[in-house]
Design an enzyme around this catalytic site. Structure first.
Site, PDB file in Angstrom:
ATOM      1  N   GLY A  10       0.917  -1.230  -0.082  1.00  0.00           N
ATOM      2  CA  GLY A  10       0.110  -0.074  -0.014  1.00  0.00           C
ATOM      3  C   GLY A  10       0.831   1.296   0.025  1.00  0.00           C
ATOM      4  N   GLY A  13      -0.225   5.209  -1.118  1.00  0.00           N
ATOM      5  CA  GLY A  13      -1.131   5.966  -0.451  1.00  0.00           C
ATOM      6  C   GLY A  13      -0.540   7.110   0.151  1.00  0.00           C
ATOM      7  N   ILE A  37      -1.537  -1.806  -5.306  1.00  0.00           N
ATOM      8  CA  ILE A  37      -2.504  -2.625  -6.549  1.00  0.00           C
ATOM      9  C   ILE A  37      -2.318  -1.844  -7.562  1.00  0.00           C
ATOM     10  CG2 ILE A  37      -4.411  -1.223  -5.704  1.00  0.00           C
ATOM     11  CD1 ILE A  37      -5.962  -4.229  -5.697  1.00  0.00           C
ATOM     12  N   TYR A 143     -14.266   0.790   9.856  1.00  0.00           N
ATOM     13  CA  TYR A 143     -13.015   1.259   9.772  1.00  0.00           C
ATOM     14  C   TYR A 143     -12.352   1.096  11.161  1.00  0.00           C
ATOM     15  CZ  TYR A 143      -8.718   4.236   9.139  1.00  0.00           C
ATOM     16  OH  TYR A 143      -7.627   4.888   9.421  1.00  0.00           O
TER      17      TYR A 143
HETATM   18  C1  AKB Z   1      -9.713   8.921   8.451  1.00  0.00           C
HETATM   19  O1  AKB Z   1     -10.307  10.140   8.551  1.00  0.00           O
HETATM   20  O2  AKB Z   1     -10.221   7.938   8.192  1.00  0.00           O
HETATM   21  C2  AKB Z   1      -8.216   8.720   8.789  1.00  0.00           C
HETATM   22  C3  AKB Z   1      -8.052   8.219   9.964  1.00  0.00           C
HETATM   23  C4  AKB Z   1      -8.124   9.507  11.304  1.00  0.00           C
HETATM   24  O3  AKB Z   1      -7.671   7.117  10.502  1.00  0.00           O
HETATM   25  N1  AKB Z   1      -7.498   9.842   8.358  1.00  0.00           N
END
Ligand code: AKB
Length: 312
Positions: A10, A13, A37, A143
């Site tokens: 990655g 990024g 990728i 996330y």
């Molecule tokens: C996001 O905003 O998703 C990222 C983080 C704070 O992990 N920059």
């Protein structure tokens, strides 16, 4: 020159581009293999590069063996805002890639693995001011859930197999060399580009939304310092809180106005406002400072001056 052979997954990024450059300075260009990728980012073209899908365990193992890799930095992930659009895909990419690398780390006896966590592990039930290292952790985004689960898996692999996995809970990261993609804190990068281009920015977060933030120079230095610290100093095998500054959209606009007096900002909060509202306003990173000597250098105004200088 150190003798580790590093693979960055990655690398194209926001963090990967600068981390690859910094690691190449420390370990030598040919000892740091960047992979992503996509085709190589222009700033990665000066050294070894492989096209690699982080989900492809067979191709990753082949590359690790062919290149004699001793350390992996796994940076591939879907961030908070993109993740909410396709939660199952975010979970699959973020978790499967990590579990594969943890297994590979044990099997191939890697010396160290780096995997980033985030302030997204915290949720609305966590104290929002000076959020402690150890506290209530109930993430509300996929996330955040994947980052918290990943921290627990990393700790598990360390305890069970002695794998040296290290991690940081990054705040929003601000950089000029490479663009962020799909995060809730991305506004704090976009605003500089728009200030220079149009002297106007419409922010997707509201005026008083305070979030923890950090300049990329500090984040890269902190990451390398964590990875180079003697193992006995790494007392947390969950990710470390890491802090530098905290500001609102109104405050960053004010900081920009010191250089571009007619810059104006307006506000049109969207779905990302709810994500930001669940996150800390500021972070207590005493553990990182005490355990391995973390110190930030940039505050809002020194970062603004540096961003506008490089982008202008
Ligand atoms: C996001 O905003 O998703 C990222 C983080 C704070 O992990 N920059």
């Amino acid at each position: 020159m150190k003798t580790e052979k590093i693979l960055i997954i990655g690398a194209g990024g926001q963090i990967g581009v600068e981390l690859t450059q910094a690691l190449r300075n420390v370990y030598g260009v040919n000892n740091v293999i960047a992979s992503d990728i996509r085709e190589a980012h222009p700033l990665l073209q000066g050294g070894p590069y492989a096209m690699l899908n982080a989900m492809d365990a067979v191709a990753t193992l082949e590359l690790v063996r062919k290149e004699g890799i001793t350390q992996i930095y796994l940076l591939a992930a879907l961030l908070s805002a993109t993740g909410e659009k396709d939660p199952k895909r975010a979970w699959e990419i973020n978790m499967q890639s990590l579990l594969q690398i943890l297994d590979l780390g044990v099997q191939e006896k890697l010396t160290k693995i780096y995997w980033p966590s985030s302030i997204a592990v915290f949720g609305t039930t966590t104290p929002h001011d000076n959020t402690p290292q150890k506290t209530v952790i109930e993430p509300r985004t996929v996330y955040g859930i994947s980052k918290y689960a990943g921290e627990l898996w990393s700790q598990y692999y360390n305890q069970r197999w002695g794998l040296d996995v290290r991690s940081l809970r990054y705040p929003g990261l601000i950089s000029w060399k490479s663009a962020p993609g799909g995060g809730t804190t991305d506004y704090a990068v976009e605003i500089y580009h728009e200030a220079l281009k149009r002297k106007q920015y419409t922010c997707f977060l509201s005026e008083q939304t305070y979030l923890p933030m950090m300049y990329m120079d500090d984040a890269i230095r902190g990451t390398i310092e964590l990875m180079e610290a003697p193992a006995e100093k790494i007392k947390s095998r969950m990710a470390y809180n890491l802090s530098a500054m905290s500001f609102s959209p109104a405050e960053i606009a004010q900081s920009i106005r010191a250089h571009i007096p007619d810059f104006s900002i307006s506000y049109a909060p969207d779905f990302r406002q709810q994500i930001a509202d669940g996150w800390p306003k500021s972070i207590d990173d005493t553990a990182a400072r005490q355990d391995w000597g973390w110190q930030h250098k940039f505050d809002l105004d020194t970062m603004t001056a540096d961003m506008l200088h490089h982008l202008g």
